[in-house]
Motif scaffolding. Structure first.
Motif, mmCIF file in Angstrom:
data_model
loop_
_atom_site.group_PDB
_atom_site.id
_atom_site.type_symbol
_atom_site.label_atom_id
_atom_site.label_comp_id
_atom_site.label_asym_id
_atom_site.label_seq_id
_atom_site.Cartn_x
_atom_site.Cartn_y
_atom_site.Cartn_z
ATOM 1 N N THR A 125 0.793 -1.297 -0.095
ATOM 2 C CA THR A 125 -0.157 -0.183 0.019
ATOM 3 C C THR A 125 0.797 1.235 0.020
ATOM 4 O O THR A 125 0.326 2.380 -0.618
ATOM 5 N N GLN A 184 -5.720 3.874 -0.788
ATOM 6 C CA GLN A 184 -5.084 4.244 0.528
ATOM 7 C C GLN A 184 -6.079 4.157 1.642
ATOM 8 O O GLN A 184 -6.107 4.034 2.648
ATOM 9 N N SER A 187 -7.574 1.076 2.586
ATOM 10 C CA SER A 187 -6.577 0.432 3.441
ATOM 11 C C SER A 187 -6.722 0.885 4.920
ATOM 12 O O SER A 187 -6.872 0.014 5.692
#
Length: 320
Positions: A125, A184, A187
């Motif tokens: 990530t 992002q 995540s």
């Protein structure tokens, strides 16, 4: 996790209240909410939302058990690395609209973080999405800093809400990658979900983040964002919001860290549960696809402890 129910002029024996709470609890993962023999809601036997020390546990992205690494929410590169003042819910209520109460609160070094994901997922990530989040952060700060002097102070004395036309991506600054940005954010939301286990409950989320698949979010999940100027920050795992006027309940997660606030609806009894400028469709874009994005976003403040509450100081005072 200890449950705190905050309400105003609500009769807990009201059948509508009971129905909405029962529906909301029914929508949670097995074991997330428990009741004692009398039917009263009690604490969940859950994992820590953001463990502050290294731990061996299930990665909240890939689901593999291993040594978990430090994950900053939002990414450290975007500025999330400073000393913070930690406020409990009672602190928020006690401080009221005091913008400078920090001397009385516990401090924590190194920003908002937790040991939540494995090294492999953390690296993936960070490499693929972290720099794009930093880029959006810098562009958003440029937008906010471009306001005329005194604009934010003036808006804070008006009731709002406030919408602002923004552009991310220009000929001068170049295009943006919404697909990387949203991955992002997702995540981080998976890291915040604790035993709700978003990535495990929804394989689509895991594919979108880790395999970079281009597909919609699962039905019932909606992600929105606002420009956010604080002064305080909020980072919240699954929280329940109930609106008796509309008889709507929502389980939400939130990351409100200037210059952005993200509200993720993870369960609701409303067909279109989201709030704010919707960005959930960006998961159908690949992380390398470039675009110029223009839209109207809410400009919000951080004066209350409630997820999704971006009212100005004047608006809060007016409702007292």
């Amino acid at each position: 996790m200890n449950w705190i129910i905050v309400s105003k002029d609500v009769n807990p024996q009201n059948p509508v209240v009971k129905r909405l709470l029962d529906e909301a609890v029914e929508a949670t993962p097995a074991g997330f909410v428990k009741t004692d023999p009398t039917g009263e809601t009690i604490s969940e036997n859950t994992v820590s939302m953001l463990p502050k020390h290294p731990v061996r546990a299930r990665c909240r992205l890939c689901g593999q058990v291993g040594d978990l690494t430090k994950e900053h929410l939002p990414p450290k590169s975007s500025g999330n690395k400073e000393r913070l003042h930690m406020l409990t819910f009672d602190d928020w209520l006690h401080d009221k609209l005091d913008a400078n109460p920090e001397m009385n609160h516990k401090t924590e070094q190194g920003g908002v973080f937790g040991y939540t994901i494995c090294r492999t997922c953390n690296t993936l990530t960070g490499i693929n999405y972290g720099n794009e989040y930093k880029d959006w952060t810098e562009r958003a700060k440029k937008i906010i800093n471009g306001f005329e002097p005194g604009t934010l102070a003036s808006l804070n004395q008006l009731e709002g809400p406030f919408g602002w036309e923004v552009t991310f991506g220009s000929k001068e600054d170049g295009p943006v990658r919404p697909g990387a940005f949203v991955r992002q954010v997702l995540s981080c939301m998976c890291s915040l979900s604790g035993s709700w286990n978003l990535a495990g409950r929804y394989p689509e989320l895991r594919r979108i983040i880790l395999e970079q698949s281009k597909e919609p979010l699962p039905a019932g999940l909606e992600l929105g964002f606002s420009l956010y100027v604080g002064p305080k920050i909020r980072t919240m795992g699954p929280q329940l919001r109930v609106d008796l006027k509309t008889e709507t309940w929502r389980w939400c997660q939130e990351i409100a860290y200037p210059p952005f606030a993200f509200l993720f609806v993870i369960a609701s009894n409303k067909a279109n549960p989201g709030l704010g400028l919707m960005m959930h469709d960006w998961t159908t874009l690949g992380p390398d696809e470039k675009q110029h994005f223009t839209g109207t976003v809410e400009l919000g403040f951080g004066w209350s402890p409630y997820p999704g509450d971006y009212r100005s100081e004047a608006a809060i005072i007016a409702k007292r």
